[in-house]
Design an enzyme around this catalytic site. Structure first.
Site, short mmCIF file in Angstrom:
data_model
loop_
_atom_site.label_atom_id
_atom_site.label_comp_id
_atom_site.label_asym_id
_atom_site.label_seq_id
_atom_site.Cartn_x
_atom_site.Cartn_y
_atom_site.Cartn_z
N TYR A 1 -1.71 9.19 2.62
CA TYR A 1 -1.92 8.86 1.30
C TYR A 1 -2.40 7.17 1.43
O TYR A 1 -3.34 6.80 0.30
CB TYR A 1 -0.33 8.76 0.51
CG TYR A 1 -0.56 8.13 -0.49
CD1 TYR A 1 -0.99 8.52 -1.81
CD2 TYR A 1 -0.05 6.79 -0.73
CE1 TYR A 1 -1.07 7.53 -3.20
CE2 TYR A 1 0.21 5.88 -1.88
CZ TYR A 1 -0.40 6.48 -3.11
OH TYR A 1 -0.51 5.38 -4.28
N ARG B 1 8.12 -3.28 -0.23
CA ARG B 1 8.36 -4.41 -1.08
C ARG B 1 8.67 -3.90 -2.64
O ARG B 1 9.67 -4.29 -3.17
CB ARG B 1 7.61 -5.43 -1.18
CG ARG B 1 7.53 -6.70 -1.99
CD ARG B 1 6.31 -7.36 -2.42
NE ARG B 1 5.27 -6.52 -3.15
CZ ARG B 1 4.30 -6.88 -3.24
NH1 ARG B 1 3.50 -7.82 -2.60
NH2 ARG B 1 3.27 -6.17 -3.84
N ARG C 1 7.70 6.10 -10.02
CA ARG C 1 6.93 6.55 -8.91
C ARG C 1 7.91 6.60 -7.33
O ARG C 1 8.63 5.88 -7.30
CB ARG C 1 5.97 5.47 -8.92
CG ARG C 1 5.13 5.32 -10.16
CD ARG C 1 4.04 4.35 -9.77
NE ARG C 1 4.31 3.18 -9.60
CZ ARG C 1 4.06 2.11 -10.36
NH1 ARG C 1 3.56 2.20 -11.57
NH2 ARG C 1 4.50 0.85 -9.95
N PHE D 1 -11.31 -13.80 4.22
CA PHE D 1 -11.00 -12.82 3.37
C PHE D 1 -10.32 -11.88 3.83
O PHE D 1 -9.31 -11.35 3.35
CB PHE D 1 -12.34 -12.28 3.10
CG PHE D 1 -12.26 -10.99 2.08
CD1 PHE D 1 -12.51 -11.16 0.70
CD2 PHE D 1 -12.41 -9.91 2.58
CE1 PHE D 1 -12.39 -9.88 -0.09
CE2 PHE D 1 -12.26 -8.63 1.94
CZ PHE D 1 -12.54 -8.65 0.45
#
Length: 418
Positions: free
Chosen positions: A172, A219, A229, A289
């Site tokens: 997933y 978290r 969910r 980044f």
């Protein structure tokens, strides 16, 4: 006054917040001048800022044409994610849309006007996004289209499927985040700002995404429960409770924390791959980044480890802490030092009775071995007692001013999104 107490406990945060606010952010997050862009791109960057201020900040720091490619990549995936999240779209409509979404990139007039999601503008004005996609070099188009196709198929697979095994958890996370890491890595290499190996080594790129996604899932336990969910793998939580929601019950808090620690230990296994990946990067803007979200993630895991608050509310790192990480994580040695610091913090909190304690200690030992200082940590700051005393005095004098800039700073320091 509570804000003052918090800053007095971490005076280095004050210095870095001020340094960031007074121009330090320009070194890691320069802004794109909208007046320098054509109309379509200007609209895309506006959507980028509206849908994710945190990602917008780091994307705009990238060099040259890579910046535009990553901006469009993000908006395309945001549009795809909006379709997946929209519970008002029936499955018989949603599944084909997810499977075919990549083809809409080449249909100039395609748009979707029926979404009720907050980010629906990226679907309603998809023609502008797809036009700018087609304006990209073909090498970028091919990457974005391929990742969009694979992600759409993966999202469709998990629409009515819960995450049971740890293998399925990895699968997933691969679909929703690992593929993003792979796609970004291929864009980096396609831009020639990074070597070909960065885009070719999909295992490391996948780990970059999995580390961030697992951190967010861990978290956000309580928030996800409140919204119906479930992303924690049944294989793990079923050893601690009959239902995942039971972990939030006060009488189950000890078992809940043990489950939490096991999942954090699982996520930590991606850190060695993260360090190897970052060590290969050459371009400074690409490094920033990639590195900033990773150091935010390790700090978040350290805050969550063995912390009952995960099941009671929101666990966040401090704004000043986040700013410090952003400004420090500019080279591989500094990142290694940060990783070392936070795994040590986790190590100090490992309960001797925790079922995962041995595994946690083992992975921390591996991370330590990779993170041991091999050179000067130029970006890590150490403050003398005199300096800290001065900083505390400064806090007492300026806390009201800082409280007014705190909200403005927050736009730059969000840890990432799921």
């Amino acid at each position: 006054m509570e804000l003052l107490k918090k800053w007095l406990g971490h005076p280095e945060d004050i210095y870095n917040l001020l340094r960031f606010k007074m121009g330090g952010y320009r070194a890691v997050m320069p802004r794109v001048d909208p007046d320098s862009l054509e109309c379509g791109l200007r609209t895309c960057y506006r959507y980028l800022n509206q849908t994710s201020r945190s990602f917008a900040a780091v994307i705009q720091a990238l060099d040259g044409e890579l910046r535009h490619a990553v901006c469009i990549f993000y908006l395309v995936l945001r549009a795809l994610d909006t379709i997946e999240d929209d519970m008002t779209i029936s499955l018989d409509v949603k599944v084909p849309m997810l499977h075919e979404f990549h083809s809409y990139l080449y249909q100039p007039e395609w748009k979707y006007m029926e979404s009720k999601e907050k980010d629906r503008q990226v679907l309603e004005d998809f023609p502008t996004i797809s036009m700018e996609f087609r304006n990209l070099s073909k090498v970028y188009q091919d990457v974005i289209s391929d990742i969009c196709h694979k992600m759409g198929v993966g999202m469709a697979e998990f629409l009515e499927k819960k995450v049971d095994s740890q293998h399925e958890w990895d699968k997933y996370c691969h679909y929703v985040a690992g593929l993003v890491g792979i796609g970004l890595s291929r864009l980096f290499s396609a831009s020639e700002l990074e070597d070909a190996i960065v885009g070719q080594d999909t295992e490391l790129a996948n780990s970059m995404g999995l580390f961030l996604q697992k951190t967010n899932i861990i978290r956000d336990y309580l928030e996800d429960q409140m919204e119906g969910r479930e992303f924690w793998p049944r294989e793990v939580w079923s050893r601690y409770a009959k239902k995942l929601s039971d972990l939030a019950k006060p009488e189950n808090i000890d078992m809940a924390v043990q489950c939490l620690n096991e999942l954090i230990t699982n996520a930590l296994h991606h850190v060695p791959d993260v360090l190897t990946y970052l060590s290969r990067l050459k371009n400074q803007t690409v490094f920033n980044f990639c590195a900033i979200p990773q150091v935010m993630a390790i700090a978040t895991l350290a805050a969550c480890y063995n912390n009952r608050q995960v099941f009671r509310g929101v666990v966040k790192i401090r704004k000043g802490q986040a700013v410090t990480l952003m400004m420090d994580a500019t080279n591989i040695q500094a990142v290694k030092a940060i990783m070392y610091q936070y795994v040590e913090e986790i190590y100090q909190k490992i309960p001797s009775t925790d079922p995962s304690s041995n595994k946690t200690q083992q992975i921390i030992a591996s991370i330590r071995a990779m993170s041991l200082p091999s050179g000067p940590m130029a970006s890590r700051h150490h403050y003398s007692p005199i300096y800290l005393s001065c900083a505390m005095l400064l806090a007492a004098l300026s806390w009201q001013y800082l409280s007014t800039i705190s909200k403005a700073t927050e736009d730059y320091v969000q840890a990432g999104e799921k």
